[in-house]
Write a protein that holds these residues in place. Structure first.
Motif, PDB file in Angstrom:
ATOM      1  N   GLY A 187     -28.685 -31.319  51.274  1.00 20.02           N
ATOM      2  CA  GLY A 187     -28.043 -30.945  50.027  1.00 20.02           C
ATOM      3  C   GLY A 187     -26.756 -30.178  50.275  1.00 20.02           C
ATOM      4  O   GLY A 187     -26.356 -29.928  51.414  1.00 20.02           O
ATOM      5  N   ALA A 188     -26.092 -29.805  49.183  1.00 17.59           N
ATOM      6  CA  ALA A 188     -24.812 -29.108  49.255  1.00 17.59           C
ATOM      7  C   ALA A 188     -24.839 -27.877  48.374  1.00 17.59           C
ATOM      8  O   ALA A 188     -25.437 -27.870  47.294  1.00 17.59           O
ATOM      9  N   VAL A 189     -24.178 -26.825  48.851  1.00 20.88           N
ATOM     10  CA  VAL A 189     -23.981 -25.594  48.091  1.00 20.88           C
ATOM     11  C   VAL A 189     -22.506 -25.520  47.727  1.00 20.88           C
ATOM     12  O   VAL A 189     -21.642 -25.576  48.609  1.00 20.88           O
ATOM     13  N   THR A 190     -22.203 -25.430  46.446  1.00 22.63           N
ATOM     14  CA  THR A 190     -20.817 -25.306  46.000  1.00 22.63           C
ATOM     15  C   THR A 190     -20.639 -23.964  45.310  1.00 22.63           C
ATOM     16  O   THR A 190     -21.489 -23.541  44.528  1.00 22.63           O
ATOM     17  N   ALA A 191     -19.531 -23.285  45.612  1.00 17.04           N
ATOM     18  CA  ALA A 191     -19.267 -21.968  45.049  1.00 17.04           C
ATOM     19  C   ALA A 191     -17.831 -21.906  44.553  1.00 17.04           C
ATOM     20  O   ALA A 191     -16.944 -22.582  45.091  1.00 17.04           O
ATOM     21  N   ARG A 192     -17.606 -21.084  43.548  1.00 10.16           N
ATOM     22  CA  ARG A 192     -16.279 -20.858  42.998  1.00 10.16           C
ATOM     23  C   ARG A 192     -15.968 -19.366  43.032  1.00 10.16           C
ATOM     24  O   ARG A 192     -16.812 -18.537  42.693  1.00 10.16           O
ATOM     25  N   THR A 193     -14.748 -19.030  43.460  1.00 14.20           N
ATOM     26  CA  THR A 193     -14.341 -17.626  43.476  1.00 14.20           C
ATOM     27  C   THR A 193     -13.826 -17.220  42.098  1.00 14.20           C
ATOM     28  O   THR A 193     -13.483 -18.059  41.257  1.00 14.20           O
ATOM     29  N   ILE A 194     -13.757 -15.918  41.876  1.00 13.97           N
ATOM     30  CA  ILE A 194     -13.368 -15.379  40.580  1.00 13.97           C
ATOM     31  C   ILE A 194     -11.871 -15.585  40.321  1.00 13.97           C
ATOM     32  O   ILE A 194     -11.072 -15.695  41.244  1.00 13.97           O
ATOM     33  N   ASN A 195     -11.500 -15.644  39.048  1.00 14.36           N
ATOM     34  CA  ASN A 195     -10.112 -15.704  38.605  1.00 14.36           C
ATOM     35  C   ASN A 195      -9.744 -14.408  37.901  1.00 14.36           C
ATOM     36  O   ASN A 195     -10.622 -13.636  37.470  1.00 14.36           O
ATOM     37  N   GLY A 196      -8.447 -14.170  37.756  1.00 14.34           N
ATOM     38  CA  GLY A 196      -8.009 -12.971  37.052  1.00 14.34           C
ATOM     39  C   GLY A 196      -8.502 -12.920  35.628  1.00 14.34           C
ATOM     40  O   GLY A 196      -8.907 -11.868  35.122  1.00 14.34           O
ATOM     41  N   SER A 197      -8.512 -14.072  34.944  1.00 15.08           N
ATOM     42  CA  SER A 197      -8.942 -14.106  33.545  1.00 15.08           C
ATOM     43  C   SER A 197     -10.429 -13.813  33.393  1.00 15.08           C
ATOM     44  O   SER A 197     -10.883 -13.484  32.290  1.00 15.08           O
ATOM     45  N   ASP A 198     -11.219 -13.943  34.483  1.00 15.03           N
ATOM     46  CA  ASP A 198     -12.630 -13.587  34.402  1.00 15.03           C
ATOM     47  C   ASP A 198     -12.800 -12.101  34.122  1.00 15.03           C
ATOM     48  O   ASP A 198     -13.786 -11.685  33.505  1.00 15.03           O
ATOM     49  N   LEU A 199     -11.870 -11.284  34.619  1.00 14.28           N
ATOM     50  CA  LEU A 199     -11.944  -9.842  34.391  1.00 14.28           C
ATOM     51  C   LEU A 199     -11.236  -9.421  33.109  1.00 14.28           C
ATOM     52  O   LEU A 199     -11.676  -8.503  32.427  1.00 14.28           O
ATOM     53  N   THR A 200     -10.120 -10.074  32.784  1.00 19.37           N
ATOM     54  CA  THR A 200      -9.363  -9.659  31.599  1.00 19.37           C
ATOM     55  C   THR A 200      -9.971 -10.184  30.308  1.00 19.37           C
ATOM     56  O   THR A 200      -9.617  -9.709  29.223  1.00 19.37           O
ATOM     57  N   GLY A 201     -10.872 -11.142  30.420  1.00 18.81           N
ATOM     58  CA  GLY A 201     -11.482 -11.701  29.226  1.00 18.81           C
ATOM     59  C   GLY A 201     -10.503 -12.483  28.375  1.00 18.81           C
ATOM     60  O   GLY A 201     -10.700 -12.642  27.159  1.00 18.81           O
ATOM     61  N   GLY A 202      -9.408 -12.974  29.001  1.00 25.35           N
ATOM     62  CA  GLY A 202      -8.416 -13.744  28.262  1.00 25.35           C
ATOM     63  C   GLY A 202      -7.400 -12.902  27.532  1.00 25.35           C
ATOM     64  O   GLY A 202      -6.542 -13.439  26.818  1.00 25.35           O
ATOM     65  N   GLU A 203      -7.443 -11.578  27.705  1.00 27.88           N
ATOM     66  CA  GLU A 203      -6.505 -10.682  27.033  1.00 27.88           C
ATOM     67  C   GLU A 203      -5.422 -10.225  28.004  1.00 27.88           C
ATOM     68  O   GLU A 203      -5.673  -9.983  29.178  1.00 27.88           O
ATOM     69  N   ASP A 204      -4.197 -10.075  27.509  1.00 23.22           N
ATOM     70  CA  ASP A 204      -3.090  -9.636  28.344  1.00 23.22           C
ATOM     71  C   ASP A 204      -3.314  -8.199  28.815  1.00 23.22           C
ATOM     72  O   ASP A 204      -3.908  -7.376  28.106  1.00 23.22           O
ATOM     73  N   GLY A 205      -2.834  -7.923  30.039  1.00 22.12           N
ATOM     74  CA  GLY A 205      -2.933  -6.567  30.566  1.00 22.12           C
ATOM     75  C   GLY A 205      -3.644  -6.526  31.904  1.00 22.12           C
ATOM     76  O   GLY A 205      -3.927  -7.563  32.527  1.00 22.12           O
ATOM     77  N   PHE A 206      -3.923  -5.275  32.359  1.00 26.85           N
ATOM     78  CA  PHE A 206      -4.561  -5.041  33.645  1.00 26.85           C
ATOM     79  C   PHE A 206      -6.034  -4.696  33.456  1.00 26.85           C
ATOM     80  O   PHE A 206      -6.409  -4.016  32.488  1.00 26.85           O
ATOM     81  N   ARG A 207      -6.849  -5.159  34.392  1.00 26.90           N
ATOM     82  CA  ARG A 207      -8.235  -4.706  34.484  1.00 26.90           C
ATOM     83  C   ARG A 207      -8.537  -4.454  35.957  1.00 26.90           C
ATOM     84  O   ARG A 207      -8.037  -5.157  36.842  1.00 26.90           O
ATOM     85  N   PHE A 208      -9.396  -3.471  36.197  1.00 27.88           N
ATOM     86  CA  PHE A 208      -9.760  -3.116  37.576  1.00 27.88           C
ATOM     87  C   PHE A 208     -11.272  -2.965  37.664  1.00 27.88           C
ATOM     88  O   PHE A 208     -11.888  -2.292  36.833  1.00 27.88           O
ATOM     89  N   ARG A 209     -11.866  -3.626  38.655  1.00 24.77           N
ATOM     90  CA  ARG A 209     -13.314  -3.526  38.858  1.00 24.77           C
ATOM     91  C   ARG A 209     -13.582  -2.959  40.247  1.00 24.77           C
ATOM     92  O   ARG A 209     -13.016  -3.403  41.237  1.00 24.77           O
ATOM     93  N   GLN A 210     -14.466  -1.971  40.277  1.00 29.44           N
ATOM     94  CA  GLN A 210     -14.846  -1.359  41.548  1.00 29.44           C
ATOM     95  C   GLN A 210     -16.350  -1.471  41.725  1.00 29.44           C
ATOM     96  O   GLN A 210     -17.120  -1.171  40.812  1.00 29.44           O
ATOM     97  N   MET A 211     -16.750  -1.942  42.908  1.00 25.48           N
ATOM     98  CA  MET A 211     -18.163  -2.008  43.242  1.00 25.48           C
ATOM     99  C   MET A 211     -18.397  -1.242  44.536  1.00 25.48           C
ATOM    100  O   MET A 211     -17.674  -1.412  45.508  1.00 25.48           O
ATOM    101  N   LEU A 212     -19.407  -0.362  44.535  1.00 23.87           N
ATOM    102  CA  LEU A 212     -19.816   0.387  45.712  1.00 23.87           C
ATOM    103  C   LEU A 212     -21.303   0.142  45.922  1.00 23.87           C
ATOM    104  O   LEU A 212     -22.079   0.107  44.953  1.00 23.87           O
ATOM    105  N   GLY A 213     -21.699  -0.027  47.171  1.00 23.31           N
ATOM    106  CA  GLY A 213     -23.108  -0.274  47.441  1.00 23.31           C
ATOM    107  C   GLY A 213     -23.542   0.281  48.773  1.00 23.31           C
ATOM    108  O   GLY A 213     -22.724   0.561  49.660  1.00 23.31           O
ATOM    109  N   ALA A 214     -24.843   0.453  48.897  1.00 20.49           N
ATOM    110  CA  ALA A 214     -25.420   0.950  50.145  1.00 20.49           C
ATOM    111  C   ALA A 214     -26.828   0.409  50.285  1.00 20.49           C
ATOM    112  O   ALA A 214     -27.491   0.090  49.289  1.00 20.49           O
TER     113      ALA A 214
END
Length: 671
Positions: free
Chosen positions: A165-192
């Protein structure tokens, strides 16, 4: 007719057809799925989606929310609930393996075309330096969707010889974070995580200039020390891997868009085994291995409104991967020392055309692909040379009405290897894949399906030895079963999707050392998958995989394959509360199995997860993911785990266990 001419004629015939204008739809339903549409972390079995090939089992899909809730360190970890998928060396970004229907998941995986990983349309490179995959590393923090397609018919688009079989993946786009609205968005993830003192930081900046232009920049760094099993034995070496993703999408008009992408990573390992496992399989020896690589791509999409025949995607990509190996052990490790470089250029043109011929509605997906891989080593080696391929595929899913569908798939792939120092000299071959699937629904959510596919696999540099006889690896594949989708079964508003799939693959002229090259193999089994959701928030996901994988031994005797997975069961029970809390328990069990003289004990391992999204206040939108893996600190290993080698760092220990109890905590917020 010569093979190149045959491929050229077939290509010309397809390109001349007005019914195949080489366009591509966004091939998976997960790409338009919005956060919150499903319970957090649940799987989606797209049994009824239009993207599913008739005659095959359902796709397994995860959207960005599901990937995040899985708390996966690797792309492979996120797929632990997919039917007939087994992931090994859990939690290690550099050595994690994946098996689909008994193919892969062992030290031979990087050179075996039976399973394929494709990220943003770019497939992982075949071959190994020596056993370390030459493909790029995909960090799950960068992904917005993952799909698993089992069997060769559903995977026909992605390569020749894909039996598992095959595994297909897609990376994120800028509009995924902005929700289609103009401007800046910033996402931070921290883990341990506790076992190995692991940590991760992932920072993503998105800027949507206007409705036509957006940008994205992500930097992720993930590291941990050596992990241990419950007995204190080392199960995985540590790593520290930085990765980066730059992406921009420009919409020229309503029909045209251009996407630019650049991803890079690097890693450094000391005193590790060439097998890329903890164990020194077959005495390959120890080495220091430095890896770095990047993948750049440019994609043009053309999808004019009101034109069902044209939905086109043209992609050019270049993958540049370096492996610097310093052998520490006399013998094989030192013979493989050197700087290896793989540069792979790819051009793909794909199309989904929808049209009717009489009473038959067609969804014809077709494409052309060209690739040129150049492998270079600083010193003379059979690994140096060029691998050029030209491929053509077409998959026509036909709807006859009355819930009767059929799929006809064809793939031709021409290969020329000019391995300048290979003992076998230049190679020229043509691989063919042909499949037919049928599906019949009964108007009540129930459908039966079946398919047959014949495949041929092309060689890589690694099998071009003086003893290679030029025969292609071949396989016959049968698949059939039943699936159901419905609602309001036990209570108002509930939904259920499930399937039972039976499959059998017969391989001969094996060239990728799944057992001994040249011998015959069989892979057969039963996949059962179910997903149940209640309107009140309770959900259950379950899979059952029953397998029987054999190889033909000397003297005509059939026996279990050395890397045969055992029968497995997974079950997840969870509940999503209205206050943003989602809790779940997961159990994975394997039946004991004896392979030759090796006795693999059965096991049951339990995980707990909790996810909470802050609903209001200054921290509104903060997502807190907490999990405990292997709650009862159970010592276990998968049946496909290889034996330790004689020069193993753990002599006397027969198996490398999976990691013991591990606590995880991830925090993420979008500003």
């Amino acid at each position: 007719m010569a093979r190149p001419r045959l491929l050229f004629v077939a290509t010309l015939a397809l390109s001349a057809s007005p019914l195949a204008l080489f366009a591509q739809t966004t091939a998976t339903g997960t790409e338009t799925r919005k956060a919150g549409d499903e319970h957090l972390g649940e799987i989606v079995l797209d049994a009824g989606a239009s993207a599913v090939t008739a005659g095959t089992g359902p796709d397994f899909s995860l959207d960005a929310e599901g990937i995040a809730r899985s708390q996966a360190t690797t792309l492979q970890d996120a797929l632990r609930d997919a039917p007939s998928v087994t992931t090994t060396r859990r939690g290690n970004l550099l050595t994690g393996g994946i098996s689909i229907r008994g193919f892969g998941g062992n030290h031979h995986y990087p050179g075996d075309p039976a399973t394929k990983i494709v990220v943003d349309g770019v497939a992982d490179n075949p071959g190994r330096h020596y056993q370390s995959s030459s493909g790029a590393i995909a960090d799950p923090a960068l992904l917005r969707s993952i799909d698993v397609k089992t069997g060769p018919l559903a995977s026909l688009e992605y390569g020749s010889g894909i039996t598992g079989g095959a595994v297909t993946a897609r990376t994120i786009n800028g509009s995924d974070l902005t929700g289609g609205e103009d401007g800046f968005r910033f996402r931070q993830m921290l883990g341990a995580n506790s076992n190995g003192d692991g940590w991760v930081t992932s920072s993503t900046l998105a800027w949507q200039v206007n409705g036509s232009l957006d940008f994205l920049l992500n930097y992720t760094r993930r590291g941990q020390g050596a992990q241990e099993d419950p007995d204190g034995n080392e199960t995985a070496r540590g790593f520290n891997v930085p990765s980066m993703l730059l992406k921009s999408r420009f919409r020229l008009d309503d029909a045209n868009s251009i996407t630019l992408s650049y991803a890079s990573y690097e890693s450094s390992e000391s005193n590790v085994n060439l097998s890329n496992l903890l164990n020194d399989f077959a005495g390959l020896g120890l080495a220091n291995i430095d890896r770095k690589g990047n993948v750049a791509s440019l994609t043009w999409n053309y999808n004019p409104a009101g034109n069902d025949l044209t939905d086109l995607e043209l992609t050019y990509s270049r993958s540049d991967q370096d492996h610097n190996i310093l052998g520490l052990t006399p013998g094989f490790a030192q013979t493989q020392s050197g700087l290896f470089n793989n540069v792979t250029d790819r051009v793909t043109l794909t199309n989904t055309a929808r049209f009717d011929t009489g009473f038959i509605s067609h969804s014809l997906r077709a494409g052309l692909g060209w690739s040129s891989e150049e492998r270079t080593r600083l010193k003379t080696s059979p690994a140096s040379g060029k691998d050029r391929r030209l491929s053509l595929f077409a998959i026509d899913t036909m709807d006859f009405g009355n819930e009767l569908r059929a799929t006809l798939g064809l793939r031709l792939e021409d290969q020329k290897i000019s391995a300048t120092t290979a003992p076998a000299g230049p190679y020229d071959g043509l691989a063919r894949t042909l499949g037919l699937g049928l599906e019949k629904g009964f108007g009540n959510g129930l459908a039966v399906f079946g398919s047959f596919t014949y495949t041929e696999a092309l060689p890589t540099y690694d099998v071009l030895t003086a003893t290679y006889d030029g025969k292609l690896q071949q396989s016959r594949n049968w698949e059939g079963g039943v699936r159901y989708e419905g609602g309001d079964l036990l209570s108002a508003g509930d939904t259920f999707s499930g399937s039972i799939t039976l499959y059998r693959s017969e391989l001969w002229n094996t060239m990728f050392a799944l057992s001994v090259p040249g011998r015959e193999l069989t892979r057969e089994g039963v996949e059962i998958a179910a997903n149940y959701r209640m309107a009140g928030g309770t959900y259950l996901n379950g899979t059952v995989n029953l397998t029987d994988n054999k190889r033909l031994m000397a003297g005509g005797v059939w026996d279990l394959d050395s890397y045969s997975p055992s029968d497995t069961l997974t079950l997840t029970v969870g509940h999503k509360f209205g206050n943003g809390l989602d809790v779940s328990w997961r159990m994975e069990a394997q039946k004991g199995i004896i392979v030759g003289t090796a006795d693999h004990a059965g096991f049951g391992v339990h995980d707990l997860k909790a996810s909470y999204t802050v609903q209001q206040g200054n921290l509104e939108g903060l997502v807190i993911d907490f999990g405990v893996e292997n709650v009862f600190d159970r010592s276990y290993h998968y049946a496909m785990t290889p034996l330790q080698g004689a020069t193993s760092p753990r002599p006397g220990e027969p198996w490398v266990n999976e990691t013991g109890r591990n606590f995880r905590l991830n925090l993420s917020k979008t500003f």
